[in-house]
Design a protein around this motif. Structure first.
Motif, short mmCIF file in Angstrom:
data_model
loop_
_atom_site.label_atom_id
_atom_site.label_comp_id
_atom_site.label_asym_id
_atom_site.label_seq_id
_atom_site.Cartn_x
_atom_site.Cartn_y
_atom_site.Cartn_z
N VAL A 82 1.05 -1.14 -0.05
CA VAL A 82 -0.17 0.10 -0.01
C VAL A 82 0.88 1.03 -0.04
O VAL A 82 1.32 1.74 1.13
N PRO A 83 1.41 1.65 -1.21
CA PRO A 83 2.10 3.06 -1.21
C PRO A 83 1.15 4.07 -0.69
O PRO A 83 0.33 4.43 -1.21
N VAL A 84 1.96 4.87 0.09
CA VAL A 84 1.53 5.97 0.56
C VAL A 84 2.79 7.48 0.72
O VAL A 84 3.58 7.13 1.04
N ALA A 85 2.34 8.59 0.22
CA ALA A 85 3.06 9.54 0.00
C ALA A 85 3.40 10.04 1.37
O ALA A 85 2.59 10.40 2.26
N VAL A 86 4.69 10.32 1.67
CA VAL A 86 5.27 10.85 2.87
C VAL A 86 5.11 12.38 2.94
O VAL A 86 5.23 13.30 1.99
N GLY A 87 4.12 12.87 3.94
CA GLY A 87 3.59 14.27 4.01
C GLY A 87 4.26 14.88 5.27
O GLY A 87 4.58 14.24 6.26
N ASN A 88 4.35 16.22 5.06
CA ASN A 88 4.57 16.86 6.53
C ASN A 88 3.68 17.86 6.92
O ASN A 88 4.06 18.85 8.02
N ASN A 89 2.42 18.00 6.51
CA ASN A 89 1.45 18.85 7.09
C ASN A 89 0.47 17.89 7.70
O ASN A 89 0.28 16.76 7.49
N ASP A 90 -0.52 18.50 8.44
CA ASP A 90 -1.45 18.02 9.19
C ASP A 90 -2.36 17.02 8.52
O ASP A 90 -2.45 15.92 9.04
N GLU A 91 -2.99 17.67 7.49
CA GLU A 91 -3.75 16.56 6.68
C GLU A 91 -3.13 15.41 6.21
O GLU A 91 -3.85 14.23 6.16
N ASN A 92 -2.01 15.28 5.38
CA ASN A 92 -1.22 14.31 4.83
C ASN A 92 -0.91 13.54 6.02
O ASN A 92 -1.04 12.09 5.72
N ILE A 93 -0.46 13.87 7.23
CA ILE A 93 0.01 12.85 8.03
C ILE A 93 -1.19 12.23 8.73
O ILE A 93 -1.17 10.84 8.74
N PHE A 94 -2.39 12.98 8.88
CA PHE A 94 -3.60 11.99 9.29
C PHE A 94 -4.21 11.23 8.21
O PHE A 94 -4.94 10.31 8.60
N LYS A 95 -3.93 11.67 7.08
CA LYS A 95 -4.38 10.76 5.84
C LYS A 95 -3.69 9.45 6.18
O LYS A 95 -4.51 8.34 5.85
N LEU A 96 -2.42 9.22 6.38
CA LEU A 96 -1.66 8.04 6.72
C LEU A 96 -2.42 7.28 7.90
O LEU A 96 -2.67 6.23 7.71
N PHE A 97 -2.77 7.78 9.03
CA PHE A 97 -3.40 7.25 10.07
C PHE A 97 -5.00 6.91 9.66
O PHE A 97 -5.23 5.59 10.10
N ASN A 98 -5.64 7.53 8.81
CA ASN A 98 -6.74 7.14 8.22
C ASN A 98 -6.94 5.85 7.55
O ASN A 98 -7.65 5.15 7.60
N ILE A 99 -5.79 5.99 6.49
CA ILE A 99 -5.62 4.65 5.81
C ILE A 99 -5.32 3.31 6.68
O ILE A 99 -5.94 2.18 6.56
N MET A 100 -4.31 3.82 7.87
CA MET A 100 -4.08 2.33 8.64
C MET A 100 -5.55 1.96 9.31
O MET A 100 -5.55 0.71 9.57
N GLU A 101 -6.42 2.80 9.57
CA GLU A 101 -7.77 2.48 10.23
C GLU A 101 -8.52 1.81 9.02
O GLU A 101 -9.25 0.86 9.52
N ILE A 102 -8.56 2.32 7.70
CA ILE A 102 -9.27 1.41 6.89
C ILE A 102 -8.73 -0.09 6.59
O ILE A 102 -9.70 -0.81 6.44
N LEU A 103 -7.43 -0.18 6.49
CA LEU A 103 -7.02 -1.34 6.34
C LEU A 103 -7.18 -2.41 7.61
O LEU A 103 -7.66 -2.19 8.67
N ASP A 104 -6.58 -3.63 7.34
CA ASP A 104 -6.85 -4.67 8.24
C ASP A 104 -5.43 -5.02 9.08
O ASP A 104 -4.64 -5.86 8.90
N SER A 105 -5.28 -3.90 10.06
CA SER A 105 -4.05 -4.21 11.08
C SER A 105 -2.86 -4.20 10.05
O SER A 105 -2.30 -5.24 10.11
N PRO A 106 -2.67 -3.14 9.32
CA PRO A 106 -1.51 -3.28 8.41
C PRO A 106 -0.07 -2.88 8.98
O PRO A 106 -0.20 -2.60 10.17
N TYR A 107 0.76 -3.72 8.31
CA TYR A 107 2.23 -3.35 8.79
C TYR A 107 2.60 -2.11 8.01
O TYR A 107 1.93 -1.68 7.05
N ILE A 108 4.07 -1.45 8.71
CA ILE A 108 4.35 -0.32 7.84
C ILE A 108 5.66 -0.34 7.83
O ILE A 108 6.32 -0.60 8.92
N VAL A 109 6.54 0.09 6.54
CA VAL A 109 7.75 -0.09 6.60
C VAL A 109 8.13 1.51 6.29
O VAL A 109 7.60 2.21 5.57
#
Length: 849
Positions: A82-109
């Motif tokens: 699941v490729p996710v772009a690295v961001g440094n503003n609030d909305e982009n970072i929270f997008k990562l955590f939203n994605i983690m909630e949508i998926l099924d207990s994902p791992y992250i590298v």
């Protein structure tokens, strides 16, 4: 081949591969075989952490090479990347955590630097618990070091999920586009056929690998046909846009790509005199997609580049989307750019368009995007999903083996967008004309910025975080600025008080939107009533039309005057450095009301604009400012103080007699590298000397290098550059020769100098081009370097004139002596290496142990 895993396995012995461009003179070739082998080792680590087939791994890294390794490893192990772009503003970072909630207990590298950024971000928000929940599922890049074992390949079936591509827009609820192996292979084959791609084509891209065009189009597609392809980081393109076509010319690239903004950005920095001798006739296609296409800009770009032999029929205007894997329509290749003009008053759903001439007052231009690619079906429908005839505006629907069947863990969105018989509503409006697609607008309210889409309702939601902005009392709208050739964002706020009070309110909203989403708001406009439908939906098009008709021009002008006056009060007494920074920031942002105490990220800066500023500052203050400094010193006043306090790095040159230099360089002069061997006998003797004096062999080699140059000039102070103990940091060694009595004391002086060097002393070898100063006749810059510290893909002789490379092989040492053959005579260079070897021999023969 029916799956990506079959494709990757078929490349396991291929000598072709990927060339990663990291700078003007820095490239790294990695063959498909090497990628395959490295990916299997990474797979071993993933499997050892008990990641099973079908589980998800979020790839959250900035490095393109690592991204590809992790993706291949997942495909080989039937793990879902699941490729996710690295961001440094609030909305982009929270997008990562939203994605983690949508998926099924994902791992992250990820890597430690990014992890620290996430930790610090959440700590400031008092939300550290979010990351703590996933702590045991985070894998770091260092976990893959020194791994020799290989993982076990798990073959996939065509209907298995290959990867999940989340919507590129920064939205509160990102949608996970689920792509199977069949989806991808179907679309890649269609693109190969539609663009007539062959294995001898050469791709070059700066698009991010988290974008479907960058990854599917410009990595997976060339991989499928065993093609060499070049990848440069998006940040490098932003800093040095001319490098895009310079590399295309250098490597004879045949296929390139960019969304609309990339051509405008390139032209902004383009200078014909810098491109003398370029021949771009090798380029046969430049893919233009990912955002609305400007016909005028395309023509301007092609006309300008025609001087460099770029063919007029190379612009390949396409339509695509992540839900289709990538491609939906292609024009026939080598076809000249086509544009159609229609009356803008007849563009509502269900209306038949009226074609007009380009000079008509109501003419709206639309670029022809060609025919559906192989295996894609396309139709135009009304609001009730009934198919419409040609030349009638409607919703664009697509269907095919390449089109996703669902959004991951989101049945509601899947039901709303994909019909029961598989037709997907693209959210765009358009017409079919002679079987070819024209996109006329968007049914979704979306703001396009640099290839990304941001939903207007989401921008309004974020704006409600500003005190005083109420739900339903703010409306976002977009207008196209023909002069700047880009789409601009406007915010209309329900407000009935005086403009003087509104000015501060407008500034706060702009700053908040930029900080949270990285977006520039062109204007925040007060309005007494927001137009809505009877059901309460905002009629954004009415606001856009009123703005374009000039209804708000006086209000905007008065507001800018008030804001400028407020800002000017803070800028009355500023330093020269502050003024220089202010000028650059205002030019890059296109604003004239920046205060020296304004936060960079609150007035409109994002990563793209920041890279531009850093590039400009590099010219004025070489080596002094990095992108990270903007976070530590986030205002003009603070950054200027930092710049003034940080002395620029100065390099001392060594003088050589005039007879060593070439007066007139002849292009037929051959580059030479002289070599000499320190055999086992001499090496054993040097080791004994080093042990006796409690120094290292490197100390002896450096001392001999300094001694050699001291014999050639009358300077009492000699400085040479050393790259011995670090793979990146060059440490200068400076000695006063008059203080040296004999060679014994010289070696000890060198050791003392090397020992006392602080960790932060010296400079990165990759930064040499930034701190380099003009050399004068008689001056050279010498370097001594260990083979292990040699940076890959970097031609050091472009910066240093005399390089002594120490290469330890078995029980001997090979000395390689390279010189700048454009400045120094070959016979004199040979004198230098012979002199150096004689000094080493003298030490071995005469030194008393």
């Amino acid at each position: 081949m029916n799956t990506l895993s079959e494709v990757i396995c078929s490349r396991s012995e291929s000598k072709r591969g990927v060339i990663f461009i990291s700078g003007e003179n820095e490239e790294k070739f990695v063959s498909y075989k090497e990628i395959f082998d490295k990916s299997l080792k990474i797979l071993y680590v993933l499997q050892s952490k008990n990641i099973k087939p079908g589980e998800q791994l979020i790839i959250y890294v900035n490095d393109n090479e690592s991204h590809i390794y992790y993706f291949w490893a997942c495909i080989l192990g039937r793990i879902i990347p699941v490729p996710v772009a690295v961001g440094n503003n609030d909305e982009n970072i929270f997008k990562l955590f939203n994605i983690m909630e949508i998926l099924d207990s994902p791992y992250i590298v990820t890597d430690l630097k990014i992890y620290k950024m996430l930790k610090d971000f959440l700590a400031k928000k008092n939300q550290s618990y979010i990351l703590e929940r996933f702590q045991d599922r985070i894998i770091f890049d260092i976990d893959f070091c020194d791994v020799d074992q290989k993982g076990i390949i798990k073959q996939s079936s065509p209907d298995d999920i290959a990867f999940i591509q989340f919507s590129s827009g920064s939205t509160g609820n990102p949608k996970g586009v689920t792509l199977t192996h069949k989806n991808l292979i179907t679309n890649i084959n269609a693109m190969i056929e539609g663009a007539r791609l062959v294995s001898d084509d050469i791709f070059l891209s700066w698009m991010p690998l988290t974008h479907d065009l960058g990854f599917i189009g410009f990595h997976l597609t060339p991989t499928c046909i065993d093609m060499n392809h070049y990848i440069m980081p998006t940040s490098l393109f932003i800093r040095h846009p001319i490098l895009w076509f310079k590399k295309a010319n250098e490597h004879r690239a045949t296929v390139l790509a960019s969304p609309n903004f990339g051509y405008k950005y390139f032209l902004k920095f383009f200078k014909p005199e810098k491109c003398t001798g370029w021949d771009l006739s090798c380029i046969r296609l430049i893919v233009n997609g990912a955002e609305p296409i400007s016909y005028k800009l395309c023509k301007e770009f092609l006309n300008v580049m025609a001087e460099l032999r770029l063919k007029s029929n190379t612009m390949f205007t396409v339509y695509g989307m992540a839900e289709a894997c990538l491609a939906v329509t292609f024009p026939p290749i080598y076809e000249d750019l086509k544009c159609v003009y229609v009356d803008r008053r007849f563009l509502n759903v269900g209306q038949e368009v009226k074609y007009v001439n380009s000079d008509d007052d109501n003419a709206a231009e639309f670029v022809d995007l060609g025919y559906p690619v192989k295996d894609v079906y396309l139709k135009i429908c009304d609001e009730d999903i009934r198919e419409l005839d040609e030349n009638i505006v409607g919703h664009i629907f697509i269907k095919g083996e390449n089109v996703t069947k669902l959004y991951y863990n989101d049945p509601e969105t899947t039901k709303n967008i994909i019909t029961s018989d598989g037709w997907l509503n693209t959210g765009d409006l358009g017409i079919i004309r002679n079987g070819r697609l024209l996109v006329t607008g968007r049914a979704k309210d979306v703001h396009f910025v640099n290839g990304q889409n941001f939903y207007l309702h989401d921008i309004e939601r974020v704006a409600e975080g500003v005190e005083g902005v109420e739900l339903g009392e703010i409306a976002a709208a977009c207008v196209y600025n023909k002069e700047l050739q880009k789409e601009e964002l406007l915010l209309f706020v329900l407000y009935k008080k005086e403009l003087e009070e509104f000015a501060d309110f407008a500034i706060s909203i702009k700053k908040h939107i930029n900080k949270q989403m990285g977006l520039e708001v062109r204007h925040v406009i007060p309005i007494r009533k927001i137009p809505k439908t009877t059901s309460g939906k905002i009629q954004r098009y009415k606001l856009s039309n009123r703005y374009e008709d000039g209804e708000f021009s006086n209000t905007v002008a008065m507001l800018e005057t008030i804001i400028s006056r407020k800002t000017h009060k803070n800028n009355i007494c500023i330093s020269r450095t502050q003024q220089e920074l202010l000028n650059i920031c205002e030019e890059v942002l296109g604003l004239k009301n920046i205060g020296v105490d304004d936060n960079f990220f609150e007035v409109g800066f994002n990563s793209l604009l920041l890279s531009q500023v850093v590039s400009r500052l590099d010219q004025m203050y070489p080596g002094r400012v990095q992108e990270t400094d903007f976070f530590t010193y986030p205002t003009i006043a603070k950054l200027a103080e930092y710049i003034d306090s940080k002395e620029s790095y100065s390099i001392k040159f060594v003088k050589l007699p005039n007879e060593y230099f070439i007066n007139n360089f002849n292009e037929t002069e051959n580059k030479q590298i002289f070599k000499a061997e320190i055999d086992k006998f001499m090496l054993d003797k040097l080791i004994k000397i080093a042990n006796s004096e409690n120094v290292s062999i490197a100390d002896i080699f450096v001392a001999a290098y300094i001694f050699m140059f001291s014999r050639l000039n009358n300077e009492k102070n000699i400085e040479i550059q050393t790259l011995l103990d670090s793979k990146e940091k060059v440490v200068p060694i400076n000695l006063d020769i008059t203080e040296i009595d004999d060679f014994n004391s010289l070696i000890k002086f060198v050791k003392a100098k090397r020992d006392q060097k602080e960790e932060n002393e010296g400079y990165s070898v990759k930064n040499i081009k930034n701190i380099f100063i003009k050399k004068e006749t008689g001056n050279v810059l010498p370097l001594i370097i260990n083979r292990d510290a040699l940076p890959k893909g970097m031609e050091l002789i472009n910066y240093y004139d005399v390089i002594l490379l120490i290469n330890e092989i078995d029980s001997s040492i090979i000395l390689e002596f390279e010189y700048n053959y454009r400045r120094i005579k070959g016979e004199k260079a040979k004198v230098l290496i012979n002199s150096y070897v004689n000094i080493i021999k003298f030490i071995v023969e005469k030194y008393e142990i």
